[in-house]
Design an enzyme around this catalytic site. Structure first.
Site, mmCIF file in Angstrom:
data_model
loop_
_atom_site.group_PDB
_atom_site.id
_atom_site.type_symbol
_atom_site.label_atom_id
_atom_site.label_comp_id
_atom_site.label_asym_id
_atom_site.label_seq_id
_atom_site.Cartn_x
_atom_site.Cartn_y
_atom_site.Cartn_z
ATOM 1 N N ASN A 94 10.759 -27.122 -55.324
ATOM 2 C CA ASN A 94 12.057 -27.628 -54.881
ATOM 3 C C ASN A 94 12.299 -27.086 -53.475
ATOM 4 O O ASN A 94 12.643 -25.919 -53.311
ATOM 5 C CB ASN A 94 13.151 -27.161 -55.853
ATOM 6 C CG ASN A 94 14.541 -27.587 -55.391
ATOM 7 O OD1 ASN A 94 14.679 -28.333 -54.413
ATOM 8 N ND2 ASN A 94 15.562 -27.117 -56.090
ATOM 9 N N TRP A 95 12.090 -27.954 -52.493
ATOM 10 C CA TRP A 95 12.198 -27.500 -51.093
ATOM 11 C C TRP A 95 13.656 -27.364 -50.656
ATOM 12 O O TRP A 95 13.935 -26.903 -49.562
ATOM 13 C CB TRP A 95 11.445 -28.470 -50.174
ATOM 14 C CG TRP A 95 9.952 -28.470 -50.397
ATOM 15 C CD1 TRP A 95 9.246 -27.706 -51.306
ATOM 16 C CD2 TRP A 95 8.975 -29.262 -49.706
ATOM 17 N NE1 TRP A 95 7.908 -27.985 -51.213
ATOM 18 C CE2 TRP A 95 7.704 -28.945 -50.240
ATOM 19 C CE3 TRP A 95 9.043 -30.220 -48.692
ATOM 20 C CZ2 TRP A 95 6.517 -29.541 -49.782
ATOM 21 C CZ3 TRP A 95 7.869 -30.820 -48.242
ATOM 22 C CH2 TRP A 95 6.626 -30.472 -48.784
ATOM 23 N N LYS A 96 14.579 -27.815 -51.471
ATOM 24 C CA LYS A 96 16.017 -27.744 -51.151
ATOM 25 C C LYS A 96 16.258 -28.356 -49.762
ATOM 26 O O LYS A 96 15.580 -29.305 -49.403
ATOM 27 C CB LYS A 96 16.510 -26.302 -51.288
ATOM 28 C CG LYS A 96 16.158 -25.735 -52.683
ATOM 29 C CD LYS A 96 16.827 -24.432 -53.001
ATOM 30 C CE LYS A 96 16.394 -23.963 -54.396
ATOM 31 N NZ LYS A 96 17.042 -22.728 -54.816
ATOM 32 N N HIS B 59 20.808 -29.376 -60.759
ATOM 33 C CA HIS B 59 20.452 -28.039 -60.258
ATOM 34 C C HIS B 59 21.738 -27.215 -60.131
ATOM 35 O O HIS B 59 22.797 -27.750 -59.798
ATOM 36 C CB HIS B 59 19.757 -28.163 -58.897
ATOM 37 C CG HIS B 59 19.153 -26.862 -58.449
ATOM 38 N ND1 HIS B 59 19.903 -25.866 -57.880
ATOM 39 C CD2 HIS B 59 17.896 -26.393 -58.545
ATOM 40 C CE1 HIS B 59 19.100 -24.826 -57.620
ATOM 41 N NE2 HIS B 59 17.891 -25.128 -58.019
ATOM 42 N N GLU C 178 22.774 -25.336 -57.912
ATOM 43 C CA GLU C 178 23.441 -25.432 -56.608
ATOM 44 C C GLU C 178 24.314 -26.683 -56.552
ATOM 45 O O GLU C 178 25.399 -26.665 -55.969
ATOM 46 C CB GLU C 178 22.384 -25.423 -55.486
ATOM 47 C CG GLU C 178 21.832 -24.024 -55.288
ATOM 48 C CD GLU C 178 20.391 -23.961 -54.819
ATOM 49 O OE1 GLU C 178 19.865 -24.963 -54.306
ATOM 50 O OE2 GLU C 178 19.785 -22.881 -54.990
ATOM 51 N N GLU D 258 16.802 -22.463 -65.467
ATOM 52 C CA GLU D 258 16.943 -21.700 -64.227
ATOM 53 C C GLU D 258 18.191 -20.825 -64.302
ATOM 54 O O GLU D 258 19.294 -21.289 -63.970
ATOM 55 C CB GLU D 258 17.095 -22.646 -63.033
ATOM 56 C CG GLU D 258 15.895 -23.512 -62.767
ATOM 57 C CD GLU D 258 15.778 -23.841 -61.277
ATOM 58 O OE1 GLU D 258 14.719 -23.593 -60.718
ATOM 59 O OE2 GLU D 258 16.752 -24.316 -60.679
ATOM 60 N N GLY E 165 16.742 -17.280 -56.067
ATOM 61 C CA GLY E 165 16.802 -16.757 -54.698
ATOM 62 C C GLY E 165 17.181 -15.292 -54.610
ATOM 63 O O GLY E 165 17.519 -14.806 -53.533
ATOM 64 N N SER F 136 13.079 -17.149 -58.772
ATOM 65 C CA SER F 136 12.278 -16.058 -58.193
ATOM 66 C C SER F 136 10.856 -15.992 -58.739
ATOM 67 O O SER F 136 10.307 -14.909 -58.922
ATOM 68 C CB SER F 136 13.004 -14.718 -58.360
ATOM 69 O OG SER F 136 14.221 -14.723 -57.641
ATOM 70 N N GLY G 203 11.475 -22.378 -55.866
ATOM 71 C CA GLY G 203 12.245 -22.560 -54.646
ATOM 72 C C GLY G 203 11.504 -21.940 -53.468
ATOM 73 O O GLY G 203 10.538 -22.498 -52.947
ATOM 74 N N GLY G 204 11.940 -20.753 -53.061
ATOM 75 C CA GLY G 204 11.420 -20.092 -51.857
ATOM 76 C C GLY G 204 9.901 -20.080 -51.752
ATOM 77 O O GLY G 204 9.340 -20.391 -50.685
HETATM 78 P P1 13P Z 1 13.797 -19.531 -56.040
HETATM 79 O O1 13P Z 1 12.378 -19.751 -56.533
HETATM 80 O O2 13P Z 1 13.895 -19.433 -54.558
HETATM 81 O O3 13P Z 1 14.464 -18.419 -56.764
HETATM 82 O O4 13P Z 1 14.605 -20.876 -56.405
HETATM 83 C C1 13P Z 1 14.524 -21.388 -57.671
HETATM 84 C C2 13P Z 1 15.153 -22.722 -57.685
HETATM 85 O O5 13P Z 1 16.346 -22.855 -57.522
HETATM 86 C C3 13P Z 1 14.267 -23.884 -57.878
HETATM 87 O O6 13P Z 1 15.004 -25.023 -58.158
#
Ligand code: 13P
Length: 255
Positions: free
Chosen positions: A9-11, A94, A96, A166, A172, A212, A233-234
């Site tokens: 997920n590149w956000k 998600h 967010e 999640e 994050g 994470s 994510g990251g």
């Molecule tokens: P991180 O891997 O950066 O914690 O993010 C997880 C995420 O929100 C994937 O959708």
């Protein structure tokens, strides 16, 4: 039986040229592995150029959100039929989007139904906040979110569904859930699927963990029997760490 999935997920990261570079770098590192399904979820405007670039690469593409209507006066939104031309998957609900953009269990359900109706596979996200976790409400929150997301859908409609657990406190933060906890909650998700839709759906639906995940912890997470992959994510923004996670997952699955 369930093919493992590493979904990045590149956000809201990467311009079109950056997205194309990242996909090229990942392909150089991972090659043609098909043991693990690699899903890249870039910002929507990168989907078309990525689709062209990756036509001969073993990537599936995913959007990060969709509307539930097919078309209409919904400024700024994208519909499942529009996305279906460019992507196989769509992330829905998600945390967010739930926290920052007013997504509710009800809109998650509408979007999940709309995606499935248009042959777009939803990756439905569920997860509890730190407060809810500390109050011991994880099981009830996850149960309610999964039930709400799947309301009104039949077992036949759920064939392509993916669910991602999640926990919000792990996203994050560098503080992933332990593999055991992640595995237990993914097992809970599977038991809810079994109760709602029977053994066949529970046995074939992929349940991912996200929060994470990194090359350092992915092996222990993927060894959990109820975890079929990760929503990353990251660590998916760096070709080397994403590629490493794909390779480790392939090893865990005997590749
Ligand atoms: P991180 O891997 O950066 O914690 O993010 C997880 C995420 O929100 C994937 O959708």
């Amino acid at each position: 039986m369930r093919k493992p999935m590493m979904a990045g997920n590149w956000k809201m990261n990467n311009t079109v040229p950056e997205a194309l570079d990242l996909a090229r770098q990942i392909y150089q590192l991972v090659g043609d592995t098909t043991l693990v399904e690699q899903v890249l979820c870039p910002p929507s405007l990168c989907l078309h150029p990525l689709k062209t670039l990756t036509a001969a690469m073993p990537f599936a593409l995913g959007a990060q959100n969709c509307h539930w209507q097919e078309s209409g006066a919904f400024t700024g939104e994208l519909s499942p039929p529009m996305l279906r031309e460019l992507a196989q998957y769509v992330i829905i609900g998600h945390s967010e989007r739930r926290q920052l953009f007013g997504e509710t269990d009800e809109t998650v359900n509408k979007k999940t139904r709309a995606a499935l109706a248009h042959d777009l596979a939803p990756i439905v996200c569920v997860g509890e906040s730190l407060d809810q976790n500390e109050r011991g409400e994880t099981v009830s929150i996850i149960t309610a979110q999964v039930r709400a997301a799947l309301t009104g859908l039949s077992a036949e409609q759920l064939q392509t569904l993916v669910i991602a657990y999640e926990p919000i406190w792990a996203i994050g933060t560098g503080r992933a859930a332990t593999a055991q906890t992640a595995g237990d909650i993914c097992g809970l998700v599977r038991s809810i699927l079994r109760e709602m839709h029977g053994g066949a759906v529970a046995d074939t639906t992929r349940v991912l963990y996200g929060g994470s995940t990194k090359p350092d912890n992915i092996s222990a997470i993927m060894e959990q029997p109820d975890i079929d992959g990760a929503l990353i994510g990251g660590a998916s923004l760096e070709a080397a760490s994403y590629a490493e996670m794909v390779k480790i997952t392939a090893q865990v699955y005997g590749g």
